[in-house]
Design an enzyme around this catalytic site. Structure first.
Site, PDB file in Angstrom:
ATOM      1  CD  GLU A   1      72.022  -1.823  30.258  1.00  0.00           C
ATOM      2  OE1 GLU A   1      73.086  -1.585  30.755  1.00  0.00           O
ATOM      3  OE2 GLU A   1      71.501  -0.959  29.790  1.00  0.00           O
TER       4      GLU A   1
ATOM      5  CB  CYS B   1      73.963   1.301  29.169  1.00  0.00           C
ATOM      6  SG  CYS B   1      72.785   1.366  27.843  1.00  0.00           S
TER       7      CYS B   1
END
Length: 520
Positions: A283, A320
């Site tokens: 990720e 994120c």
């Protein structure tokens, strides 16, 4: 066998679940149930509190941990779901028992406020318990059966069954921005253990003490549940060759990573270039754009702006899912939105970032935008050292579409507002997006025509699409998808959050004419 460069220490005593917790940091690596020292050391760099000395990881540490994980797989990989469920529950209980120690040390090391870490620890333990409950249902095995048809002509059909099986030892890289939820006992580790895969974690040098405390909780669970000690190992941060050896080791069958695009891409390439390539579940980054439709902007401009600023500055923008880009129609509503955002940011204080290097990179990105004469500065203030202050910029669709540098994530509380002349420009921006973790639509009923045009595009761009909300905050539930097309993640068919994440560490195996076989 352990390398001669490693010095194993006696195993920790078994701790009963009701015992009080009192732990002193040893600074060592946890490998195959033993605390291990190595020749070199490094000193932690906490924001506050005491500094501690930790041993530097080495390739020999990785070799020992990977060999132990492979040995453990032959028992742990074939253990019952009941046994693994109890193991996950016990890890959660041991983490809860150490809550005050973990939160205090985690806050000292990272600068994250205690309430944030309290919530992150609860998320971590909740995730472990969710996975423990989920695997008991056995639906994650995706078992399928086609019964035999012995009298079928011209050829009889055999019985065929399929079930998902664990792939083997998994490597996990601890994340800087989530010392609990995406690190030692975080989502990747929990998913791999739930699947039946031993784990080798490379700890992050930004929070080595927190990593050791969490590893100690897992070790206690290993003892209590009588699990093979090689099922989990922690190697503290070291030179680049430690991470490279972890990815390269032939016993490692997959890698989980949360971090920067540059670092993640380098590891992804390395996984692909192995003699036997393995999956890399990374990720890597996202600007998480918000599209504000005309109807919503005309009635809720100030409300949406206030909510956006709160989301943008949460945790110094070090999420994120931080919504760094807002796309709005130009006009009166846009001006109201910008004015409210500037007003809300005026009361936002400087915040501590996770490391000096992260703060420096943020300051460099701010300087680049300040140096672009085509970009309008709406709100700025100086930041230095390890602190970050929020920054707000504005441009138009034409410039954004022509400047690919504006399409990249800035890790920190920096927002860019892009104004559009019409729906076509908003759709063009959506088409030019790279892969995202999230995309958000702020809409009223009268915006349905535009939404119907945007939605098919955004479905191809993101793993999660929100309506009238803000993307910070990821629910750990069965239906969550935390992933998306590259560069949001390196494998768009999977998620790093939610029970579906367990599937990353399984592969389907078909059994023919083995009707007596029972797979647990």
């Amino acid at each position: 066998m352990l390398s001669k460069a490693l010095t194993p220490q006696p195993e920790a005593a078994v701790v009963a679940l009701g015992d009080p917790v009192s732990i002193e940091l040893c600074g060592k690596h946890l490998i195959n149930g033993q605390w291990v020292s190595t020749p070199q050391t490094f000193e932690s760099m906490p924001v506050s509190g005491d500094k501690y000395t930790f041993f530097v990881g080495t390739p020999a540490c990785i070799d020992a941990a990977a060999e132990a994980a492979e040995s453990a797989f032959w028992s742990f990989g074939y253990s019952t779901v009941e046994a693994r469920s109890q193991f996950l529950y016990t890890i959660a209980e041991r983490l809860e028992a150490k809550r005050s120690l973990i939160v205090e040390l985690g806050s000292d090391e990272t600068g994250l406020p205690a309430p944030r870490l309290e919530g992150e620890l609860s998320r971590t333990t909740g995730q472990l318990r969710l996975f423990a409950q989920h695997i008991l249902q056995k639906t994650y095995l995706d078992a399928r059966l086609d019964e035999a048809i012995p009298d079928r002509t011209p050829v009889a059909r055999p019985e065929i069954k399929m079930v998902q099986r664990p792939i083997g030892p998994v490597a996990v890289f601890g994340a800087s921005n989530f010392p609990l939820a995406f690190s030692v006992a975080g989502g990747d580790t929990a998913a791999a253990l739930a699947a039946g895969c031993p784990v080798v974690v490379k700890g992050h040098s930004g929070h080595p003490g927190t990593s050791e405390l969490v590893a100690g909780a897992i070790l206690e669970a290993i003892h209590f549940c009588d699990v093979h000690p090689g099922t989990f190992s922690l190697v503290q941060g070291g030179r680049r060759d430690v991470g490279e050896r972890l990815v390269d080791h032939p016993f490692i069958q997959a890698v989980g990573f949360t971090g920067s695009l540059a670092g993640g891409r380098a590891l992804f390439n390395r996984c692909s270039q192995r003699p036997n390539p393995i999956p890399f579940f990374g990720e890597l980054g996202s600007i998480n754009p918000m599209f504000i439709c005309p109807g919503a902007l005309s009635t809720r401009a100030c409300e949406i702006a206030s909510g956006w600023v709160a989301s943008l500055t949460l945790g110094a923008g070090q999420f994120c899912t931080n919504p760094g880009l807002v796309v709005v129609p130009e006009g009166i509503g846009s001006e109201q939105f910008c004015a409210q955002a500037v007003d809300a940011l005026s009361t936002s204080p400087p915040q501590m970032m996770l490391s000096n290097s992260i703060a420096k990179t943020y300051q460099e990105n701010v300087a680049k935008l300040l140096g672009m004469t085509e970009i309008e500065v709406l709100s700025t203030s100086s930041c230095s050292g390890r602190h970050a202050t929020p920054q707000l910029f504005r441009t138009n669709a034409e410039l954004w579409l022509s400047q690919s540098s504006l399409h990249h994530e800035v890790f920190g509380p920096l927002g860019l507002i892009v104004t559009t002349k019409n729906a076509d420009e908003m759709i063009a921006i959506a088409r030019h997006l790279e892969g995202q973790l999230t995309c958000t639509l702020h809409m009223n009923p009268e915006d349905q025509d535009l939404v119907h045009k945007l939605l098919p595009i955004l479905e191809r761009k993101a793993g999660r699409i929100l309506a009238n909300g803000f993307p910070t905050g990821v629910e750990v539930v069965d239906s969550m998808v935390h992933g998306g097309p590259y560069p949001a993640s390196t494998n768009f068919g999977h998620t790093s959050v939610g029970t579906l994440s367990i599937r990353r560490f399984l592969r389907p195996v078909c059994y023919q004419n083995m009707s007596d076989l029972t797979v647990t």
